[in-house]
Design a protein around this motif. Structure first.
Motif, PDB file in Angstrom:
ATOM      1  N   LEU A 106       1.039  -0.954   0.412  1.00  0.00           N
ATOM      2  CA  LEU A 106       0.366  -0.005   0.170  1.00  0.00           C
ATOM      3  C   LEU A 106       0.264   1.360  -0.066  1.00  0.00           C
ATOM      4  O   LEU A 106       0.597   2.027  -0.535  1.00  0.00           O
ATOM      5  N   THR A 107       2.345   1.679   0.387  1.00  0.00           N
ATOM      6  CA  THR A 107       2.427   2.505   0.573  1.00  0.00           C
ATOM      7  C   THR A 107       3.370   2.505  -0.606  1.00  0.00           C
ATOM      8  O   THR A 107       3.664   3.784  -1.083  1.00  0.00           O
ATOM      9  N   GLN A 108       3.986   1.793  -1.694  1.00  0.00           N
ATOM     10  CA  GLN A 108       4.308   1.507  -2.625  1.00  0.00           C
ATOM     11  C   GLN A 108       3.240   2.462  -3.871  1.00  0.00           C
ATOM     12  O   GLN A 108       3.071   3.342  -4.837  1.00  0.00           O
ATOM     13  N   THR A 109       2.097   1.881  -3.146  1.00  0.00           N
ATOM     14  CA  THR A 109       0.012   2.444  -4.031  1.00  0.00           C
ATOM     15  C   THR A 109       0.992   3.891  -3.794  1.00  0.00           C
ATOM     16  O   THR A 109       0.459   4.899  -4.766  1.00  0.00           O
ATOM     17  N   VAL A 110       0.226   4.322  -2.754  1.00  0.00           N
ATOM     18  CA  VAL A 110       0.202   5.763  -2.106  1.00  0.00           C
ATOM     19  C   VAL A 110       1.101   6.986  -2.319  1.00  0.00           C
ATOM     20  O   VAL A 110       0.980   7.686  -2.733  1.00  0.00           O
ATOM     21  N   VAL A 111       2.215   6.576  -1.836  1.00  0.00           N
ATOM     22  CA  VAL A 111       3.760   7.547  -1.804  1.00  0.00           C
ATOM     23  C   VAL A 111       3.507   7.993  -3.294  1.00  0.00           C
ATOM     24  O   VAL A 111       4.254   7.176  -4.168  1.00  0.00           O
ATOM     25  N   ASP A 112       4.006   9.249  -3.013  1.00  0.00           N
ATOM     26  CA  ASP A 112       4.356  10.097  -4.499  1.00  0.00           C
ATOM     27  C   ASP A 112       5.468  10.689  -4.787  1.00  0.00           C
ATOM     28  O   ASP A 112       5.604  12.126  -3.881  1.00  0.00           O
ATOM     29  N   PRO A 113       6.887  10.628  -4.584  1.00  0.00           N
ATOM     30  CA  PRO A 113       7.684  10.638  -4.739  1.00  0.00           C
ATOM     31  C   PRO A 113       8.392  11.911  -5.552  1.00  0.00           C
ATOM     32  O   PRO A 113       9.218  12.072  -4.824  1.00  0.00           O
ATOM     33  N   THR A 114       7.439  12.271  -6.676  1.00  0.00           N
ATOM     34  CA  THR A 114       8.191  12.945  -7.743  1.00  0.00           C
ATOM     35  C   THR A 114       7.861  14.539  -6.786  1.00  0.00           C
ATOM     36  O   THR A 114       8.179  15.359  -6.694  1.00  0.00           O
ATOM     37  N   GLN A 115       6.895  14.171  -4.840  1.00  0.00           N
ATOM     38  CA  GLN A 115       6.179  15.404  -4.515  1.00  0.00           C
ATOM     39  C   GLN A 115       7.731  15.317  -3.099  1.00  0.00           C
ATOM     40  O   GLN A 115       7.983  15.247  -2.734  1.00  0.00           O
ATOM     41  N   ALA A 116       8.232  16.945  -3.640  1.00  0.00           N
ATOM     42  CA  ALA A 116       9.245  17.318  -2.654  1.00  0.00           C
ATOM     43  C   ALA A 116       8.795  17.207  -1.227  1.00  0.00           C
ATOM     44  O   ALA A 116       7.594  17.633  -1.040  1.00  0.00           O
ATOM     45  N   GLY A 117       9.753  16.323  -0.710  1.00  0.00           N
ATOM     46  CA  GLY A 117       9.149  15.908   0.444  1.00  0.00           C
ATOM     47  C   GLY A 117       8.587  15.226   1.198  1.00  0.00           C
ATOM     48  O   GLY A 117       7.716  15.007   1.953  1.00  0.00           O
ATOM     49  N   ALA A 118       8.832  14.041   0.433  1.00  0.00           N
ATOM     50  CA  ALA A 118       6.977  13.099   0.552  1.00  0.00           C
ATOM     51  C   ALA A 118       7.588  12.470   1.650  1.00  0.00           C
ATOM     52  O   ALA A 118       8.509  11.644   2.093  1.00  0.00           O
ATOM     53  N   THR A 119       6.726  13.000   2.792  1.00  0.00           N
ATOM     54  CA  THR A 119       6.870  12.012   4.081  1.00  0.00           C
ATOM     55  C   THR A 119       6.066  10.689   4.430  1.00  0.00           C
ATOM     56  O   THR A 119       4.459  11.356   4.182  1.00  0.00           O
ATOM     57  N   VAL A 120       6.506  10.161   5.139  1.00  0.00           N
ATOM     58  CA  VAL A 120       5.455   9.057   5.989  1.00  0.00           C
ATOM     59  C   VAL A 120       5.482   9.066   7.266  1.00  0.00           C
ATOM     60  O   VAL A 120       6.653   8.964   8.029  1.00  0.00           O
ATOM     61  N   VAL A 121       4.831   9.506   7.977  1.00  0.00           N
ATOM     62  CA  VAL A 121       4.908   9.698   9.972  1.00  0.00           C
ATOM     63  C   VAL A 121       4.266   8.224  10.481  1.00  0.00           C
ATOM     64  O   VAL A 121       3.334   7.390  10.018  1.00  0.00           O
ATOM     65  N   SER A 122       5.058   7.804  11.433  1.00  0.00           N
ATOM     66  CA  SER A 122       5.004   6.034  11.996  1.00  0.00           C
ATOM     67  C   SER A 122       5.130   6.299  13.470  1.00  0.00           C
ATOM     68  O   SER A 122       5.993   7.761  13.755  1.00  0.00           O
ATOM     69  N   PRO A 123       4.477   5.653  13.893  1.00  0.00           N
ATOM     70  CA  PRO A 123       4.433   5.926  15.618  1.00  0.00           C
ATOM     71  C   PRO A 123       5.935   4.656  15.841  1.00  0.00           C
ATOM     72  O   PRO A 123       6.808   4.597  14.933  1.00  0.00           O
ATOM     73  N   ASN A 124       6.506   5.975  16.551  1.00  0.00           N
ATOM     74  CA  ASN A 124       7.959   5.419  17.360  1.00  0.00           C
ATOM     75  C   ASN A 124       8.406   5.037  18.627  1.00  0.00           C
ATOM     76  O   ASN A 124       7.395   5.862  20.153  1.00  0.00           O
TER      77      ASN A 124
END
Length: 403
Positions: A106-124
């Motif tokens: 799903l991450t590969q489907t959703v993320v658009d790496p051409t957008q500057a600063g594409a970010t994925v937020v995750s718990p830590n």
């Protein structure tokens, strides 16, 4: 080679193997592992029988990526029984080969790496697939520390507005790995408001939802949306049979939620080659259709945790979690927060494996929120887990300070 592969960090269990490489454990004691969260309870015989029965005809053709209608309907029926929600089995449910594969895809489907600063937020701390999926999609992970003072709820308020503006995907894990915490409705409301404002998708990892210790079952993401009177826009929930039905080797689960997102996800999966075997589908239909074995499994965990937790609570900072099959414990003060040293010495002296909490988190904004804690997976039979707890207690009494 894909240059993004170089960004991946060693998996926690590889780090653990390296930590133990120079250690010779006590040869007088058999090894007990509380390290890996792999269910050890017996697979229900009726699931095995369904798998066997399907072998006769189940391998004669290519399976559809979307799964058989009967499986999607079985999944939707379970959602209605469990959460009181009515989903369109054709558009809002999609079978997957376990939640791990689906979280990555799903991450590969959703993320658009051409957008500057594409970010994925995750718990830590977090399930390591979240980070790996983000990196290989070309995004930058932003980690949100879980707050022990708030039952390990991620501190969404700590995320700067400029980060939310670049965020394309947010991972939620509830019940949480490794903390066992369930995200309350107020936190969901906050996250939905942020999603509405910034347009990011929420991926809700709920694979531990059926192992819980309170009377009330854990709140699910779609359930939270319904309680708040909203639809499932930009919301995808993941669930699995692995923990619920003790079939981690079956690799079967499903995702549910926003039909528009699932339509794109199905397109990705069609090219990715992610169709579920008809044999596995047949066994999955049987598993999703039965709840008695789930109740029995949950009762086994409740009995086990009721016996093991008090033993460990005498020597570690630990209490019964909301859900999941993990204990997230603080090491004794005399160990100065060195969870890796504690795990190494415990392995050497008592031949018990636990996972350092710092291995499940990342240093972010100057701190590692897993430091000073260990994760224990109580997946083996009660007697074995109780023996491990007694050895840990013996070790702490003998070594209250860092070795």
């Amino acid at each position: 080679m894909n240059p993004l592969l170089s960004k991946l960090q060693p998996y926690p269990f590889e780090r653990l193997r390296q930590l133990f490489a120079s250690v010779t454990p006590n040869p007088a004691l058999r090894h007990i592992s509380l390290g890996i969260g792999e269910p050890k309870h017996a697979t229900p015989p009726f699931i095995m029988q369904a798998l066997s029965d399907a072998l006769g005809t189940g391998l004669a053709g290519y399976p559809a990526t979307a799964g058989e209608p009967a499986l999607r309907q079985a999944c939707a029926a379970w959602v209605e029984r469990r959460y009181g929600l009515q989903l369109d089995a054709a558009t809002q449910v999609l079978p997957v080969n376990g939640s791990r594969e689906a979280l990555f895809a799903l991450t590969q489907t959703v993320v658009d790496p051409t957008q500057a600063g594409a970010t994925v937020v995750s718990p830590n701390p977090f399930y390591q697939i979240y980070e790996g999926a983000a990196l290989l999609a070309g995004a930058t992970p932003h980690f949100v520390a879980s707050d022990p003072a708030r039952n390990f709820a991620p501190d969404w308020d700590s995320v700067p507005a400029e980060v939310w503006a670049r965020t394309q995907l947010v991972f939620v894990c509830s019940p949480g790995n490794p903390t066992g915490a369930v995200m309350p409705l107020t936190e969901w409301q906050k996250l939905f408001a942020l999603s509405d404002q910034h347009g990011f998708i929420i991926a809700s990892d709920e694979c531990y939802s059926e192992i819980y210790f309170r009377d009330e079952p854990p709140l699910g993401g779609l359930e939270a949306a319904a309680k708040l009177g909203r639809g499932f826009e930009r919301l995808i929930a993941f669930t699995s049979l692995s923990k619920r039905s003790n079939v981690p080797g079956l690799r079967s689960g499903f995702v549910m939620g926003d039909a528009a997102v699932l339509k794109k996800f199905l397109l990705y999966r069609t090219y990715h080659g992610s169709a579920m075997s008809p044999v596995v589908q047949a066994a999955s239909i049987a598993a999703w259709g039965d709840e008695a074995h789930v109740v029995d499994n949950r009762n086994l965990y409740r009995t086990k945790f009721a016996q093991v937790t008090p033993v460990l609570a005498e020597v570690l900072d630990v209490k019964l979690p909301d859900a999941s099959f993990y204990l997230w414990a603080g090491v004794p003060a005399g160990w100065q927060g060195d969870d890796a040293a504690f795990a190494k010495a415990l392995y050497e002296h008592e031949h018990v494996t636990v996972l350092p909490g710092s291995y499940l988190a990342r240093e972010f904004n100057g701190s590692n929120p897993g430091r000073g804690r260990i994760r224990m997976a109580l997946v083996a039979e009660t007697a074995e887990c109780l023996e491990a707890a007694e050895r840990i207690a013996r070790f702490v009494h003998a070594h209250p300070h860092k070795v």
